[in-house]
Design a protein around this motif. Structure first.
Motif, PDB file in Angstrom:
ATOM      1  N   ALA A   1      46.673  36.005  22.472  1.00 31.93           N
ATOM      2  CA  ALA A   1      46.270  36.875  23.785  1.00 31.93           C
ATOM      3  C   ALA A   1      47.439  37.830  24.129  1.00 31.93           C
ATOM      4  O   ALA A   1      48.570  36.778  24.320  1.00 31.93           O
ATOM      5  CB  ALA A   1      45.635  35.589  24.477  1.00 31.93           C
ATOM      6  N   ASP A   2      47.505  38.762  24.476  1.00 27.02           N
ATOM      7  CA  ASP A   2      49.059  39.300  24.884  1.00 27.02           C
ATOM      8  C   ASP A   2      48.286  39.666  26.719  1.00 27.02           C
ATOM      9  O   ASP A   2      49.498  39.266  27.422  1.00 27.02           O
ATOM     10  CB  ASP A   2      48.338  40.731  24.452  1.00 27.02           C
ATOM     11  N   LEU A   3      47.108  39.540  27.006  1.00 32.20           N
ATOM     12  CA  LEU A   3      47.050  40.182  28.416  1.00 32.20           C
ATOM     13  C   LEU A   3      45.839  39.249  28.829  1.00 32.20           C
ATOM     14  O   LEU A   3      44.987  39.171  27.812  1.00 32.20           O
ATOM     15  CB  LEU A   3      46.522  41.012  28.734  1.00 32.20           C
ATOM     16  N   LEU A   4      46.062  38.669  29.791  1.00 29.27           N
ATOM     17  CA  LEU A   4      44.595  37.971  30.719  1.00 29.27           C
ATOM     18  C   LEU A   4      44.320  38.470  31.562  1.00 29.27           C
ATOM     19  O   LEU A   4      44.768  38.912  32.597  1.00 29.27           O
ATOM     20  CB  LEU A   4      45.249  37.164  30.833  1.00 29.27           C
ATOM     21  N   MET A   5      43.099  39.201  32.066  1.00 29.75           N
ATOM     22  CA  MET A   5      42.534  39.378  33.068  1.00 29.75           C
ATOM     23  C   MET A   5      41.565  39.074  33.351  1.00 29.75           C
ATOM     24  O   MET A   5      40.653  38.511  33.080  1.00 29.75           O
ATOM     25  CB  MET A   5      42.442  41.715  32.295  1.00 29.75           C
ATOM     26  N   ALA A   6      41.636  39.177  34.629  1.00 35.60           N
ATOM     27  CA  ALA A   6      40.014  38.421  35.439  1.00 35.60           C
ATOM     28  C   ALA A   6      40.226  39.245  36.947  1.00 35.60           C
ATOM     29  O   ALA A   6      41.109  39.756  37.521  1.00 35.60           O
ATOM     30  CB  ALA A   6      40.468  36.970  35.914  1.00 35.60           C
ATOM     31  N   VAL A   7      38.977  38.477  37.781  1.00 42.25           N
ATOM     32  CA  VAL A   7      38.874  39.114  38.653  1.00 42.25           C
ATOM     33  C   VAL A   7      39.035  37.745  39.922  1.00 42.25           C
ATOM     34  O   VAL A   7      38.392  36.852  39.391  1.00 42.25           O
ATOM     35  CB  VAL A   7      36.459  39.968  39.194  1.00 42.25           C
ATOM     36  N   ASP A   8      39.482  37.818  41.062  1.00 44.75           N
ATOM     37  CA  ASP A   8      39.206  36.824  41.849  1.00 44.75           C
ATOM     38  C   ASP A   8      40.842  36.121  42.146  1.00 44.75           C
ATOM     39  O   ASP A   8      41.182  36.147  40.637  1.00 44.75           O
ATOM     40  CB  ASP A   8      38.368  35.874  42.012  1.00 44.75           C
ATOM     41  N   PHE A   9      41.721  36.583  42.462  1.00 49.50           N
ATOM     42  CA  PHE A   9      42.690  35.983  43.157  1.00 49.50           C
ATOM     43  C   PHE A   9      43.193  34.514  42.947  1.00 49.50           C
ATOM     44  O   PHE A   9      44.591  34.301  42.585  1.00 49.50           O
ATOM     45  CB  PHE A   9      43.854  36.824  44.239  1.00 49.50           C
ATOM     46  N   GLY A  10      42.491  34.112  43.283  1.00 41.61           N
ATOM     47  CA  GLY A  10      41.812  32.463  42.749  1.00 41.61           C
ATOM     48  C   GLY A  10      41.946  32.088  41.601  1.00 41.61           C
ATOM     49  O   GLY A  10      43.705  31.149  40.953  1.00 41.61           O
ATOM     50  N   ASN A  11      41.394  32.809  40.392  1.00 41.73           N
ATOM     51  CA  ASN A  11      41.586  33.207  38.627  1.00 41.73           C
ATOM     52  C   ASN A  11      43.365  33.313  38.409  1.00 41.73           C
ATOM     53  O   ASN A  11      43.830  32.342  37.289  1.00 41.73           O
ATOM     54  CB  ASN A  11      40.721  34.400  38.347  1.00 41.73           C
ATOM     55  N   LEU A  12      43.945  34.528  38.853  1.00 45.29           N
ATOM     56  CA  LEU A  12      45.390  35.303  38.521  1.00 45.29           C
ATOM     57  C   LEU A  12      46.094  33.643  39.224  1.00 45.29           C
ATOM     58  O   LEU A  12      47.218  33.664  38.512  1.00 45.29           O
ATOM     59  CB  LEU A  12      45.886  36.141  39.330  1.00 45.29           C
ATOM     60  N   VAL A  13      46.429  32.756  40.465  1.00 43.15           N
ATOM     61  CA  VAL A  13      47.267  32.097  40.457  1.00 43.15           C
ATOM     62  C   VAL A  13      46.834  31.246  39.985  1.00 43.15           C
ATOM     63  O   VAL A  13      47.838  30.049  39.031  1.00 43.15           O
ATOM     64  CB  VAL A  13      46.934  31.872  41.801  1.00 43.15           C
TER      65      VAL A  13
END
Length: 342
Positions: free
Chosen positions: A78-90
């Motif tokens: 994995a190079d990049l992790l992409m998601a919806v919702d700022f909770g997932n990013l945190v």
């Protein structure tokens, strides 16, 4: 003769350099793990490949993204992790599966309150949590606090309070006013409900058209999806039956959630991945986000879909979304405490 041999050798050496460089460029790739729907990511990937020739590969998953990357460890592709919702990013950052990025391009395009202060994740597009209202109400300005006003008793529709869209809004309310006031507000909103929280945001528009409620809360991009006819003719009627108003917190702005990305901790193609992130916040990348799902661009001045632009000027709440995300657990607990979904 010696000159000729020297010249031929030079040509061979130059050809080898050119070939090696071309092969290296052709071999460059990026691997993305994402929970976003394929139809929303693929236009961005296609545009980037056409522009650069870089191969972008994706693995789509519904959940468990951070756990998979953690389990793969140093061998993760994995190079990049992409998601919806700022909770997932945190969560990605908190679980140690990201690394910091230092990019003047990203820092210039993404406002400070919409990215991690250590560069571990960046918002790439925005969706505002807005008011859907019956046209007869003729509402021009509205605050989130006003949802608890008794004047709306029996007139509000909303999806489950435990849905991430709504726990994020409650978390933002806590960040602005504290837990005690958030609890009182949530009890007031519950008392104003026209029906048990259920369905999705588009169902709120449907029920306003059906006369079940007068106002409700939904995401901005659903207005674009409904009014564009991308759903079906019935949904277009729902979207056209409501006024969409950009509310704000008292002494604040409009609450937004995001889609975003983070550089994976063991990214094997780090430089290429950062370049792709920089493309996503370029004018071209931001316009693709706006066209693909009626999301607001994160970059100031980037073009917005006309259907979303018609909602008015978005003034994003200034609170850092990372700070709001820290209140998600408390927000979820409050939803249960007041029996919001019961």
């Amino acid at each position: 003769m010696q000159i000729k041999r020297f010249f031929q050798a030079g040509l061979l050496a130059a050809s080898a350099v050119i070939f090696t460089g071309a092969a290296a460029q052709a071999a460059e790739e990026i691997n993305i793990y994402t929970t976003r729907e394929p139809g929303l990511i693929e236009p961005l990937i296609a545009a980037y490949k056409a522009k650069t020739g870089v191969e972008v590969k994706t693995i789509f998953m519904k959940d468990g993204l951070a756990e998979r990357v953690a389990a793969e460890g140093k061998n993760s592709p994995a190079d990049l992790l992409m998601a919806v919702d700022f909770g997932n990013l945190v969560d990605f950052a908190d679980k140690g599966v990201t690394q910091s990025v230092s990019s003047p391009v990203l820092d210039a395009a993404v406002p400070a309150n919409l990215r991690d202060k250590e560069g571990r994740w960046f918002a790439l597009s925005l969706r505002a949590r807005i008011l859907y209202a019956a046209k007869s109400e003729k509402i021009e300005r509205f605050t989130y606090e006003a949802l608890a006003d008794p004047k709306w008793k029996g007139k509000i529709c909303i999806r489950s309070g435990q849905h991430p869209y709504n726990t994020a809004l409650v978390a933002a309310y806590i960040a602005h006013h504290g837990e005690a006031k958030a609890e009182a507000w949530l009890r007031g909103v519950k008392a104003n409900l026209a029906r048990k929280p259920s369905g999705g945001d588009r169902d709120v528009a449907r029920d306003i058209l059906g006369g079940i409620c007068e106002i409700g809360i939904g995401n901005s991009y659903y207005v674009g999806l409904m009014r564009s006819g991308k759903g079906n003719p019935e949904q277009k009627a729902w979207g056209e039956a409501i006024d969409a108003v950009l509310p704000s917190f008292e002494n604040g702005g409009t609450h937004v959630n995001v889609s975003g990305a983070a550089l994976a901790r063991n990214a094997p193609h780090k430089e290429a991945a950062v370049k792709f992130l920089e493309f996503l916040v370029s004018d071209e990348g931001q316009q693709l986000y706006a066209q693909g799902n009626f999301e607001y661009p994160v970059k100031a001045g980037a073009r917005t879909s006309p259907l979303i632009e018609a909602l008015g000027t978005l003034k994003v709440d200034a609170l850092p979304i990372a700070d709001i995300a820290r209140h998600r657990a408390a927000a979820s607990a409050l939803v249960d405490k007041v029996g919001f979904d019961g």
